[in-house]
Design a protein around this motif. Structure first.
Motif, PDB file in Angstrom:
ATOM      1  N   ALA A  39      -1.545   1.239  -0.549  1.00  0.00           N
ATOM      2  CA  ALA A  39      -1.422  -0.144  -0.988  1.00  0.00           C
ATOM      3  C   ALA A  39      -2.688  -0.952  -0.744  1.00  0.00           C
ATOM      4  CB  ALA A  39      -0.234  -0.819  -0.301  1.00  0.00           C
ATOM      5  N   GLY A  40      -3.850  -0.301  -0.802  1.00  0.00           N
ATOM      6  CA  GLY A  40      -5.101  -1.027  -0.711  1.00  0.00           C
ATOM      7  C   GLY A  40      -5.465  -1.515   0.668  1.00  0.00           C
ATOM      8  N   THR A  75       4.914  -3.636  -7.959  1.00  0.00           N
ATOM      9  CA  THR A  75       4.486  -2.340  -8.492  1.00  0.00           C
ATOM     10  C   THR A  75       5.319  -1.960  -9.710  1.00  0.00           C
ATOM     11  OG1 THR A  75       3.861  -1.650  -6.260  1.00  0.00           O
ATOM     12  CG2 THR A  75       4.082   0.081  -7.909  1.00  0.00           C
ATOM     13  N   LEU A  76       6.621  -2.229  -9.634  1.00  0.00           N
ATOM     14  CA  LEU A  76       7.502  -1.918 -10.763  1.00  0.00           C
ATOM     15  C   LEU A  76       7.211  -2.820 -11.958  1.00  0.00           C
ATOM     16  CD1 LEU A  76       9.965  -0.424 -11.960  1.00  0.00           C
ATOM     17  CD2 LEU A  76      11.423  -2.134 -10.857  1.00  0.00           C
ATOM     18  N   SER A  77       6.778  -4.052 -11.711  1.00  0.00           N
ATOM     19  CA  SER A  77       6.566  -4.982 -12.823  1.00  0.00           C
ATOM     20  C   SER A  77       5.486  -4.481 -13.775  1.00  0.00           C
ATOM     21  CB  SER A  77       6.198  -6.370 -12.296  1.00  0.00           C
ATOM     22  OG  SER A  77       4.909  -6.383 -11.730  1.00  0.00           O
ATOM     23  N   GLY A  78       4.571  -3.641 -13.274  1.00  0.00           N
ATOM     24  CA  GLY A  78       3.559  -3.081 -14.151  1.00  0.00           C
ATOM     25  C   GLY A  78       4.148  -2.234 -15.257  1.00  0.00           C
ATOM     26  N   TYR A  95       6.633   7.889 -16.169  1.00  0.00           N
ATOM     27  CA  TYR A  95       5.653   6.818 -16.058  1.00  0.00           C
ATOM     28  C   TYR A  95       4.648   7.169 -14.961  1.00  0.00           C
ATOM     29  CZ  TYR A  95       8.850   3.735 -18.698  1.00  0.00           C
ATOM     30  OH  TYR A  95       9.661   3.175 -19.651  1.00  0.00           O
ATOM     31  N   ARG A  96       3.494   6.508 -15.035  1.00  0.00           N
ATOM     32  CA  ARG A  96       2.549   6.519 -13.916  1.00  0.00           C
ATOM     33  C   ARG A  96       2.876   5.324 -13.039  1.00  0.00           C
ATOM     34  NH1 ARG A  96      -1.445  10.148 -14.197  1.00  0.00           N
ATOM     35  NH2 ARG A  96      -1.840  11.179 -16.199  1.00  0.00           N
ATOM     36  N   PHE A  97       3.109   5.568 -11.752  1.00  0.00           N
ATOM     37  CA  PHE A  97       3.684   4.544 -10.879  1.00  0.00           C
ATOM     38  C   PHE A  97       2.838   4.423  -9.620  1.00  0.00           C
ATOM     39  CE2 PHE A  97       6.815   3.345  -7.535  1.00  0.00           C
ATOM     40  CZ  PHE A  97       7.230   2.129  -8.064  1.00  0.00           C
ATOM     41  N   GLY A  98       2.467   3.203  -9.274  1.00  0.00           N
ATOM     42  CA  GLY A  98       1.743   2.969  -8.025  1.00  0.00           C
ATOM     43  C   GLY A  98       0.242   2.993  -8.204  1.00  0.00           C
ATOM     44  N   GLY A  99      -0.455   2.699  -7.083  1.00  0.00           N
ATOM     45  CA  GLY A  99      -1.898   2.562  -7.116  1.00  0.00           C
ATOM     46  C   GLY A  99      -2.635   3.819  -7.529  1.00  0.00           C
ATOM     47  N   GLU A 100      -2.116   4.993  -7.201  1.00  0.00           N
ATOM     48  CA  GLU A 100      -2.770   6.250  -7.558  1.00  0.00           C
ATOM     49  C   GLU A 100      -2.208   6.863  -8.841  1.00  0.00           C
ATOM     50  OE1 GLU A 100      -5.385   7.351  -5.976  1.00  0.00           O
ATOM     51  OE2 GLU A 100      -5.288   5.660  -4.599  1.00  0.00           O
ATOM     52  N   SER A 101      -1.321   6.117  -9.511  1.00  0.00           N
ATOM     53  CA  SER A 101      -0.780   6.525 -10.821  1.00  0.00           C
ATOM     54  C   SER A 101      -0.112   7.889 -10.778  1.00  0.00           C
ATOM     55  CB  SER A 101      -1.881   6.504 -11.892  1.00  0.00           C
ATOM     56  OG  SER A 101      -2.389   5.201 -12.042  1.00  0.00           O
ATOM     57  N   HIS A 102       0.692   8.143  -9.761  1.00  0.00           N
ATOM     58  CA  HIS A 102       1.433   9.398  -9.705  1.00  0.00           C
ATOM     59  C   HIS A 102       2.574   9.377 -10.731  1.00  0.00           C
ATOM     60  CE1 HIS A 102      -0.701  10.898  -6.209  1.00  0.00           C
ATOM     61  NE2 HIS A 102      -0.521   9.737  -5.604  1.00  0.00           N
ATOM     62  N   ILE A 103       2.948  10.553 -11.221  1.00  0.00           N
ATOM     63  CA  ILE A 103       3.970  10.650 -12.253  1.00  0.00           C
ATOM     64  C   ILE A 103       5.362  10.570 -11.628  1.00  0.00           C
ATOM     65  CG2 ILE A 103       4.907  12.064 -14.120  1.00  0.00           C
ATOM     66  CD1 ILE A 103       2.165  10.991 -14.702  1.00  0.00           C
ATOM     67  N   VAL A 104       6.233   9.751 -12.243  1.00  0.00           N
ATOM     68  CA  VAL A 104       7.617   9.626 -11.799  1.00  0.00           C
ATOM     69  C   VAL A 104       8.536   9.684 -13.016  1.00  0.00           C
ATOM     70  CG1 VAL A 104       7.004   8.235  -9.772  1.00  0.00           C
ATOM     71  CG2 VAL A 104       7.602   7.093 -11.920  1.00  0.00           C
ATOM     72  N   ARG A 157      -1.339  -6.418  -6.932  1.00  0.00           N
ATOM     73  CA  ARG A 157      -2.305  -6.704  -7.988  1.00  0.00           C
ATOM     74  C   ARG A 157      -1.520  -6.952  -9.268  1.00  0.00           C
ATOM     75  NH1 ARG A 157      -7.662  -5.820  -8.418  1.00  0.00           N
ATOM     76  NH2 ARG A 157      -7.689  -4.501  -6.549  1.00  0.00           N
ATOM     77  N   LEU A 158      -1.823  -8.072  -9.934  1.00  0.00           N
ATOM     78  CA  LEU A 158      -1.099  -8.439 -11.142  1.00  0.00           C
ATOM     79  C   LEU A 158      -2.094  -8.970 -12.156  1.00  0.00           C
ATOM     80  CD1 LEU A 158       1.858  -8.611 -12.193  1.00  0.00           C
ATOM     81  CD2 LEU A 158       1.812 -11.022 -11.567  1.00  0.00           C
ATOM     82  N   GLY A 159      -2.105  -8.378 -13.355  1.00  0.00           N
ATOM     83  CA  GLY A 159      -3.023  -8.824 -14.386  1.00  0.00           C
ATOM     84  C   GLY A 159      -4.477  -8.638 -14.009  1.00  0.00           C
ATOM     85  N   GLY A 160      -4.772  -7.595 -13.220  1.00  0.00           N
ATOM     86  CA  GLY A 160      -6.142  -7.329 -12.807  1.00  0.00           C
ATOM     87  C   GLY A 160      -6.610  -8.140 -11.628  1.00  0.00           C
ATOM     88  N   LYS A 161      -5.784  -9.071 -11.141  1.00  0.00           N
ATOM     89  CA  LYS A 161      -6.165  -9.919 -10.014  1.00  0.00           C
ATOM     90  C   LYS A 161      -5.392  -9.512  -8.770  1.00  0.00           C
ATOM     91  CE  LYS A 161      -7.339 -13.964 -12.834  1.00  0.00           C
ATOM     92  NZ  LYS A 161      -7.076 -15.403 -13.083  1.00  0.00           N
ATOM     93  N   LEU A 162      -6.095  -9.473  -7.640  1.00  0.00           N
ATOM     94  CA  LEU A 162      -5.465  -9.126  -6.377  1.00  0.00           C
ATOM     95  C   LEU A 162      -4.911 -10.386  -5.742  1.00  0.00           C
ATOM     96  CD1 LEU A 162      -5.000  -6.680  -4.540  1.00  0.00           C
ATOM     97  CD2 LEU A 162      -7.075  -7.332  -3.304  1.00  0.00           C
ATOM     98  N   SER A 163      -3.649 -10.348  -5.337  1.00  0.00           N
ATOM     99  CA  SER A 163      -3.000 -11.524  -4.774  1.00  0.00           C
ATOM    100  C   SER A 163      -3.524 -11.828  -3.380  1.00  0.00           C
ATOM    101  CB  SER A 163      -1.487 -11.309  -4.718  1.00  0.00           C
ATOM    102  OG  SER A 163      -1.168 -10.355  -3.721  1.00  0.00           O
TER     103      SER A 163
END
Length: 326
Positions: free
Chosen positions: A21-22, A44-47, A192-201, A270-276
């Protein structure tokens, strides 16, 4: 008012999941090491919703979690155990009750406890909410994976001053379990690719059981517990309860008699390319005791009780609570 959640999102990892999670730290000869943050928060799910809905539709999105379930029974998902339950060998052997006369937490037999030991991280079944007896530990294990720089001309480690190690903490879930989130909008069943490392789920979207909708639509009353990590307060400061801010004066909204909680947890996305902005959330399992019962459902709580960063944090399920038997 109808319940906000109509759908259950079951996410089954097809391999590892990231837990970093960064967040980073340094230790010894490891130059970068990710801290553990799992399971993933609802942003993370909202992506995944951004892939299937336009901006105007996303304005209505409402999520809650994270939870987990056994893959053969996702409707009976597991939620964090309230901190006033005393647990031994994953069984609930007592329940702590707030005594308004002595201003202490005491056991069901009336024994007062001034120093409460922290409860182990555990979960209880949503179907057993009214009479829980058994808890479950986390259904995942964490293990480190180190990445290092290789020599340009050989398949060997470059053992020099530039050979920085990167330690990533990865998660392996029990193959018979899945992550669970609640939502008011459906998602197509797919990989889908899920999470920061885009693992497959693998994702399955199910209609949420009616009895669970009815449970979530209950008024919290006088004593209740959070079932999702929660951030109260303004855009700059986080609090342990809802706060009104008028002319730089901070005024509590609830008349709180007691709070039973544990150290806050990191909450950042991170939402819309911006880190909260980095924040600390009141952990799920926190118990509130009010002097006057709270007679409005979570769906009726104003978004002003929560900070806003693009969206109100109520969108992420902050504050979702269930009543406790007093």
């Amino acid at each position: 008012m109808p319940v906000a959640f109509n759908f259950l999102i079951a996410i089954e990892p097809l391999g590892w999941l990231s837990s970093g999670a960064g967040q980073f730290a340094t230790s010894g000869n490891i130059s970068v090491r990710t801290r553990t943050s799992f399971p993933p928060h609802t942003p993370t799910l909202s992506g995944l919703y951004a892939l299937n809905y336009n901006d105007s539709e996303l304005e209505k999105l409402q999520l809650a979690g994270p939870f987990w379930a056994k893959t053969d029974d996702p409707q009976n998902f597991y939620i964090p155990t309230p901190f006033n339950y005393s647990i031994a060998d994953w069984k609930i052997n007592d329940r702590l009750i707030w005594n308004s006369n002595t201003h202490q937490w005491q056991t069901g037999s009336g024994v007062a406890l001034s120093d409460l030991p922290p409860s182990p991280a555990s979960w209880i079944s949503i179907h057993d909410w009214h009479q829980p007896q058994q808890t479950q530990p986390n259904p995942w294990i964490q293990f480190p994976v180190c990445h290092s720089r290789l020599k340009l001309d050989e398949r060997q480690l470059a053992l020099d001053e530039q050979s920085n190690l990167f330690q990533e903490n990865v998660i392996q879930m029990n193959p018979a379990t899945c992550l669970v989130y609640l939502a008011n909008l459906p998602l197509p069943n797919s990989w889908y690719r899920f999470g920061g490392e885009s693992h497959i789920v693998n994702l399955d979207c199910l209609d949420l059981a009616v009895d669970t909708q009815q449970l979530l639509n209950q008024r919290p009353g006088k004593t209740f517990t959070l079932i999702s990590p929660t951030i109260w307060g303004s855009n700059r400061l986080s609090y342990t309860e809802p706060i009104n801010i008028r002319n730089d004066e901070r005024e509590p909204i609830w008349d709180i008699e007691a709070i039973l909680t544990q150290p806050p947890s990191a909450f950042r996305h991170r939402l819309g390319g911006k880190l909260s902005r980095g924040r600390y959330a009141v952990p799920a399992g926190t118990v509130y005791v009010l002097n006057s019962p709270l007679m409005t459902t979570w769906q009726e709580w104003p978004e002003a009780w929560f900070p806003s960063e693009g969206y109100s944090f109520k969108r992420w399920g902050c504050g979702l609570a269930l009543p406790l038997v007093e």
